[in-house]
Design a protein around this motif. Structure first.
Motif, PDB file in Angstrom:
ATOM      1  N   ILE A 220       0.883  -1.166   0.000  1.00 18.99           N
ATOM      2  CA  ILE A 220       0.000   0.000   0.000  1.00 18.99           C
ATOM      3  C   ILE A 220       0.921   1.216   0.000  1.00 18.99           C
ATOM      4  N   ARG A 221       0.853   1.990  -1.056  1.00 22.11           N
ATOM      5  CA  ARG A 221       1.765   3.125  -1.170  1.00 22.11           C
ATOM      6  C   ARG A 221       1.010   4.431  -0.968  1.00 22.11           C
ATOM      7  N   GLY A 222       1.760   5.437  -0.525  1.00 23.01           N
ATOM      8  CA  GLY A 222       1.174   6.755  -0.324  1.00 23.01           C
ATOM      9  C   GLY A 222       0.368   6.886   0.955  1.00 23.01           C
ATOM     10  N   VAL A 223       0.669   6.077   1.982  1.00 25.72           N
ATOM     11  CA  VAL A 223      -0.081   6.181   3.233  1.00 25.72           C
ATOM     12  C   VAL A 223       0.448   7.353   4.055  1.00 25.72           C
ATOM     13  N   LYS A 224      -0.384   7.854   4.933  1.00 24.88           N
ATOM     14  CA  LYS A 224       0.024   8.907   5.850  1.00 24.88           C
ATOM     15  C   LYS A 224      -0.162   8.382   7.266  1.00 24.88           C
ATOM     16  N   ASN A 225       0.949   8.046   7.907  1.00 24.40           N
ATOM     17  CA  ASN A 225       0.900   7.468   9.246  1.00 24.40           C
ATOM     18  C   ASN A 225       0.843   8.575  10.294  1.00 24.40           C
ATOM     19  N   GLY A 226       0.505   8.223  11.511  1.00 29.62           N
ATOM     20  CA  GLY A 226       0.440   9.182  12.600  1.00 29.62           C
ATOM     21  C   GLY A 226      -0.413   8.638  13.719  1.00 29.62           C
ATOM     22  N   PRO A 227      -0.781   9.471  14.695  1.00 27.24           N
ATOM     23  CA  PRO A 227      -1.606   9.010  15.810  1.00 27.24           C
ATOM     24  C   PRO A 227      -2.958   8.501  15.325  1.00 27.24           C
ATOM     25  N   SER A 228      -3.448   7.458  15.976  1.00 25.41           N
ATOM     26  CA  SER A 228      -4.741   6.884  15.610  1.00 25.41           C
ATOM     27  C   SER A 228      -5.872   7.789  16.049  1.00 25.41           C
ATOM     28  N   PRO A 229      -7.021   7.665  15.419  1.00 23.97           N
ATOM     29  CA  PRO A 229      -8.185   8.442  15.861  1.00 23.97           C
ATOM     30  C   PRO A 229      -8.608   8.031  17.270  1.00 23.97           C
ATOM     31  N   ALA A 230      -9.391   8.887  17.892  1.00 27.64           N
ATOM     32  CA  ALA A 230      -9.746   8.688  19.301  1.00 27.64           C
ATOM     33  C   ALA A 230     -10.457   7.358  19.524  1.00 27.64           C
ATOM     34  N   TRP A 231     -11.377   6.996  18.606  1.00 28.93           N
ATOM     35  CA  TRP A 231     -12.124   5.753  18.815  1.00 28.93           C
ATOM     36  C   TRP A 231     -11.225   4.537  18.841  1.00 28.93           C
ATOM     37  N   LEU A 232     -10.175   4.532  17.987  1.00 28.61           N
ATOM     38  CA  LEU A 232      -9.262   3.389  17.942  1.00 28.61           C
ATOM     39  C   LEU A 232      -8.354   3.374  19.173  1.00 28.61           C
ATOM     40  N   GLN A 233      -7.865   4.545  19.568  1.00 26.24           N
ATOM     41  CA  GLN A 233      -7.042   4.606  20.773  1.00 26.24           C
ATOM     42  C   GLN A 233      -7.833   4.150  21.990  1.00 26.24           C
ATOM     43  N   LYS A 234      -9.069   4.609  22.091  1.00 29.14           N
ATOM     44  CA  LYS A 234      -9.908   4.248  23.230  1.00 29.14           C
ATOM     45  C   LYS A 234     -10.151   2.743  23.281  1.00 29.14           C
ATOM     46  N   ARG A 235     -10.407   2.135  22.108  1.00 30.52           N
ATOM     47  CA  ARG A 235     -10.698   0.702  22.074  1.00 30.52           C
ATOM     48  C   ARG A 235      -9.489  -0.116  22.527  1.00 30.52           C
ATOM     49  N   LEU A 236      -8.301   0.289  22.119  1.00 30.75           N
ATOM     50  CA  LEU A 236      -7.100  -0.461  22.485  1.00 30.75           C
ATOM     51  C   LEU A 236      -6.698  -0.220  23.935  1.00 30.75           C
ATOM     52  N   THR A 237      -6.714   1.023  24.365  1.00 27.55           N
ATOM     53  CA  THR A 237      -6.303   1.322  25.741  1.00 27.55           C
ATOM     54  C   THR A 237      -7.267   0.712  26.752  1.00 27.55           C
ATOM     55  N   ALA A 238      -8.536   0.550  26.382  1.00 27.65           N
ATOM     56  CA  ALA A 238      -9.505  -0.034  27.302  1.00 27.65           C
ATOM     57  C   ALA A 238      -9.130  -1.457  27.692  1.00 27.65           C
ATOM     58  N   ILE A 239      -8.436  -2.175  26.796  1.00 30.70           N
ATOM     59  CA  ILE A 239      -8.051  -3.563  27.113  1.00 30.70           C
ATOM     60  C   ILE A 239      -6.575  -3.671  27.468  1.00 30.70           C
ATOM     61  N   GLY A 240      -5.944  -2.521  27.718  1.00 29.15           N
ATOM     62  CA  GLY A 240      -4.573  -2.539  28.201  1.00 29.15           C
ATOM     63  C   GLY A 240      -3.507  -2.449  27.153  1.00 29.15           C
ATOM     64  N   LEU A 241      -3.859  -2.156  25.897  1.00 27.47           N
ATOM     65  CA  LEU A 241      -2.865  -2.015  24.839  1.00 27.47           C
ATOM     66  C   LEU A 241      -2.488  -0.549  24.662  1.00 27.47           C
ATOM     67  N   ARG A 242      -1.243  -0.311  24.319  1.00 29.06           N
ATOM     68  CA  ARG A 242      -0.769   1.049  24.094  1.00 29.06           C
ATOM     69  C   ARG A 242      -0.896   1.398  22.610  1.00 29.06           C
ATOM     70  N   SER A 243      -1.528   2.530  22.358  1.00 29.48           N
ATOM     71  CA  SER A 243      -1.648   2.991  20.978  1.00 29.48           C
ATOM     72  C   SER A 243      -0.284   3.468  20.491  1.00 29.48           C
ATOM     73  N   ILE A 244       0.149   2.985  19.292  1.00 30.89           N
ATOM     74  CA  ILE A 244       1.473   3.324  18.760  1.00 30.89           C
ATOM     75  C   ILE A 244       1.332   4.270  17.573  1.00 30.89           C
ATOM     76  N   ASN A 245       0.718   3.828  16.511  1.00 28.50           N
ATOM     77  CA  ASN A 245       0.386   4.675  15.369  1.00 28.50           C
ATOM     78  C   ASN A 245      -0.705   3.967  14.582  1.00 28.50           C
ATOM     79  N   ARG A 246      -1.202   4.621  13.553  1.00 30.21           N
ATOM     80  CA  ARG A 246      -2.351   4.078  12.826  1.00 30.21           C
ATOM     81  C   ARG A 246      -2.072   2.704  12.241  1.00 30.21           C
ATOM     82  N   LEU A 247      -0.919   2.539  11.598  1.00 33.18           N
ATOM     83  CA  LEU A 247      -0.621   1.271  10.933  1.00 33.18           C
ATOM     84  C   LEU A 247      -0.531   0.129  11.932  1.00 33.18           C
ATOM     85  N   VAL A 248       0.211   0.331  13.012  1.00 32.38           N
ATOM     86  CA  VAL A 248       0.376  -0.736  14.007  1.00 32.38           C
ATOM     87  C   VAL A 248      -0.933  -0.985  14.741  1.00 32.38           C
TER      88      VAL A 248
END
Length: 804
Positions: A220-248
């Motif tokens: 997949i070319r031409g992606v723009k990585n960075g912090p994940s949106p709030a909904w994704l960060q919230k979903r991961l942190t709720a179960i104890g995972l640390r948000s890293i970036n959008r791709l990960v």
């Protein structure tokens, strides 16, 4: 495995609350460990507004704030640099537990000013990792609003996943089982195919198909990585995972949502245009990889390696963890998205050997659904395009996934046969269908009416009993019929043979004397057996259960000695043990005897009254009592002093026998040399009764003991002192005196043995008390004198001379 209720509702249409979900999971076989409710933890905290903030009179860095709270106006001391008038923030009252600090608030002065609560930061409430000051909230939020609702804190279910159910490592799999259990309706989502806009510039080559039989990926070319949106960060942190970036975060989301691990490589960091999946290099080539956790790992031939540079450079541990060199960061623009299937055994062994316990390793080691390779790739592609933009290539698919589970015949009547549940065929078919099983009518000539094919994610189902278990757990184990077992006629009462009856009698007798029963091995170490006259090669085991249990024991005493030594090592030196069991003599395992062995380690606490009874005579008394209980002819036994056994102490041991060829018992003090060899502290005394040598009582019909023969007349005693040779056993005198008149003499006791003045050298004086029990009438003096003469005459035949 953790998930939130809102996450589950993405896959399950249900009105059940978190506690009802947890109960349904438990009844369906999912072991819920804990329901974590952050809202309960945040319940004491509410929104407050600072009215004024003045400098603390005794501290430059503290402020005294007047705060409008749900409890009214409060004066609170605050040290945050951003505390100011009109700020809306979080208030904790006195008595609240602050989770980030681990303290419960109490009313106390701070530099002389009493603080009536606390203004909190996000980190102090464990809502963020770090905070620069107290939490700043939008000013329009009313005072008194519960904080839990502001931050969207929701309950989390934590449950244990059994090794055979890797599909439960995804929320979708949990929803499937709950839907089958009638908790809600499963939502079906079709994963749309994302068409590639160009051929993939990265190719894949499999060199170790036994480790990785199938590998798919796309660029997949031409992606723009960075912090994940709030909904994704919230979903991961709720179960104890640390948000890293959008791709990960996308790969982590799909791992927990669909139990499908993925990995992304930064194309700019790849060396070459080919990815090679191979085994690790041999030890002499020393291949190492710096993984994403920053640690360096060695990859040997048992490890699956993902490599670039024509296979020369390792960039990941297949199914375990990617490498640091090709990781994605905020500058990444082109990525290669991997979706593969790695062998569970290889992945599990790699994780154990290298000490890596990643989410991917945890899932691949249990068995990821092979069919999810392409759907997982398509789903991740769509999420990346939605969050990061970009343009996808066509999919590269190499290899063949493992075959799906084989179908097998099944009769729905088998459910009732195994569980007692009387379910309609339609209900059974519905349950299996909702769990993903394909149920079809049986073929021509097939006995069972159904053919059932397990889904690709249920490789643990192999036969009819597995299907019955699935039906029973979904229908509910609480619905198993409560039916009493059919009555079974009582079996005829067992009858003990004489040997068994004696063993039971001896066990009870020794227990009543204060001995504790020991149950030890029938084996011992060969060198230990040699100390007790054993160790013959014919008694050595070919396949011993332990190196120190390689020989059949020739005696029960070594095991009892070691048991007493173990008790002494733990502070219980004063032991009295017994064991009833087999011993094996020199003619091999068939030359087996049953013995009753007892051991005493007399280490009683010191007492001002003295040491008490001589331990050897106390042991002899216990031995005689046991022999009498099992019906041994005690009155006929001969006491022979001295032993020809090396493990007995010379001069402090003896044997009881019915003639020289029938030695029934050996007893006495154990030799200090033997105790030292077995690492035991002396003294220890023991006895060993050979049950096979004890004759059965004559005239026993098996009936119970008759009534006691008690006389109404008073007994009388007469004392005698006899001089005998020093070597003469006292027991011979006792037996002679007892046999002088068996009708009237009921007991003979030794109450003194004297050597010294008045007794010639080489002789001793033995004092006996003879107990006489009249039967029909009081004895006249002449009768007593006649009986006395009989006693003297009987003892004189044993070499005794009445002392003047």
């Amino acid at each position: 495995m953790k998930f939130t209720l809102s996450w589950l509702k993405d896959h399950l249409e249900t009105e059940a609350d978190v506690h009802q979900i947890a109960e349904a999971m438990t009844m369906a076989g999912l072991e819920v460990e804990e329901v974590l409710d952050p809202a309960a933890k945040l319940a004491p905290f509410t929104v407050a507004k600072i009215i004024s903030a003045e400098r603390h009179p005794n501290a430059d860095r503290l402020q005294v704030c007047q705060v409008e709270t749900v409890d009214g106006l409060k004066e609170i001391v605050c040290g945050a640099p951003n505390a100011r008038a009109s700020l809306t923030t979080i208030y904790a009252p006195i008595g609240a537990y602050v989770p980030g600090l681990g303290v419960t608030l109490v009313e106390k002065p701070v530099r002389g000013v009493v603080s009536n609560g606390m203004l909190c930061s996000a980190s102090e409430l464990e809502l963020a990792d770090e905070s620069d000051g107290i939490q700043e909230l939008p000013p329009e939020i009313p005072v008194g609003t519960p904080v839990a609702g502001l931050f969207g804190a929701e309950p989390v279910i934590d449950f244990e996943v059994t090794p055979n159910r890797p599909d439960w490592l995804g929320v979708a799999g949990i929803a499937r089982d709950l839907a089958a259990a009638s908790v809600g309706k499963l939502k079906h989502f079709d994963i749309a195919v994302v068409r590639g806009a160009f051929p993939s510039p990265i190719s894949v080559r499999l060199e170790a198909t036994e480790m990785c039989p199938v590998f798919a990926g796309r660029v997949i070319r031409g992606v723009k990585n960075g912090p994940s949106p709030a909904w994704l960060q919230k979903r991961l942190t709720a179960i104890g995972l640390r948000s890293i970036n959008r791709l990960v975060d996308v790969t982590n989301l799909i791992a927990y949502d669909r139990a499908r691990p993925l990995h992304v490589y930064d194309v700019a960091k790849l060396d070459g245009a080919e990815i090679v999946v191979r085994a690790g290099r041999a030890a002499d080539e020393a291949e190492h990889l710096v993984a994403l956790d920053g640690k360096t790992y060695a990859a040997d031939p048992s490890v699956c390696v993902v490599a670039d540079a024509g296979g020369a450079r390792a960039i990941g541990l297949g199914g375990v963890m990617g490498g640091e060199t090709t990781g994605c960061d905020d500058d990444t623009t082109d990525v290669f998205l991997e979706s593969a299937w790695f062998d569970p055994i290889v992945t599990a062994q790699t994780g154990r050997m290298l000490g890596i316990h990643s989410d991917a390793q945890y899932r691949f080691a249990r068995g990821v659904d092979p069919v999810s390779v392409t759907p997982g790739l398509e789903l991740a592609t769509r999420l990346i395009l939605d969050l990061c933009g970009g343009e996808p290539s066509e999919i590269v698919f190499v290899g063949e996934p493992p075959a799906n589970p084989e179908p097998f015949a099944f009769d729905p009547a088998y459910v009732k046969r195994l569980t007692g549940m009387d379910l309609a065929d339609d209900r059974i078919g519905t349950i299996l269908g909702q769990l993903g099983f394909l149920v079809t009518a049986g073929g021509e000539g097939q006995v069972e009416p159904w053919t059932v094919t397990p889904p690709s994610w249920r490789r643990d189902v192999e036969g009819r009993a597995d299907l019955v278990e699935e039906v029973a757990r979904i229908e509910g184990f609480d619905n198993l019929p409560d039916v009493a077992l059919p009555p079974v006629p009582a079996p005829a009462g067992g009858v003990l043979n004489p040997r068994q009856a004696r063993v039971r009698t001896a066990r009870r007798a020794l227990a009543s004397l204060g001995y504790a029963e020991a149950v030890t091995w029938s084996f011992t170490k060969q060198s230990t057996a040699a100390l007790f006259g054993g160790g013959d090669d014919r008694l050595v085991l070919e396949n011993p259960i332990a190196a120190d249990l390689d020989c059949m024991r020739p005696s029960a005493l070594p095991n009892l000695i070691q048991a007493a030594a173990r008790n002494a090592a733990r502070g219980f030196a004063d032991a009295a043990l017994f064991e009833i069991g087999p011993i094996y003599l020199g003619d091999g395992p068939k030359d087996q005897r049953t013995v009753i062995a007892g051991l005493v380690a007399p280490h009683a606490a010191r007492h001002w009254g003295g040491a008490g009874e001589e331990p050897l005579f106390a042991l002899k008394g216990d031995l005689i009592a046991v022999l009498e209980e099992i019906g041994a002819p005690v009155a006929s036994l001969q006491l022979a002093q001295g032993q020809n056994r090396d493990w007995w102490h010379p001069g402090r041991s003896a044997r009881l026998q019915l003639g020289p060829k029938n030695v029934m018992v050996e007893f006495g003090e154990l030799h200090p040399r033997i105790l030292k060899a077995l690492d035991a502290d002396g003294p220890m005394l023991a006895f060993e009764i050979v049950l096979d040598s004890v004759p059965e009582p004559r005239g026993k019909s098996g009936k119970g003991r008759g009534s006691a023969d008690l006389s109404s007349l008073m007994p009388l005693t007469r004392d005698f002192a006899f001089v005998v040779e020093d070597a003469k056993p006292v027991g011979d005198l006792v037996r002679a005196a007892s046999g002088a008149d068996k009708a009237l003499i009921v007991d003979v006791r030794v109450f003194d043995i004297y050597r010294g003045k008045g007794v010639d050298d080489g002789f001793k004086s033995v004092a006996l008390e003879v107990v006489i029990q009249p039967r029909e009438a009081t004895l006249a003096e002449a009768e007593i004198e006649a009986l006395t003469a009989k006693v003297v005459a009987a003892v004189e035949k044993q070499g005794g001379k009445l002392r003047a």
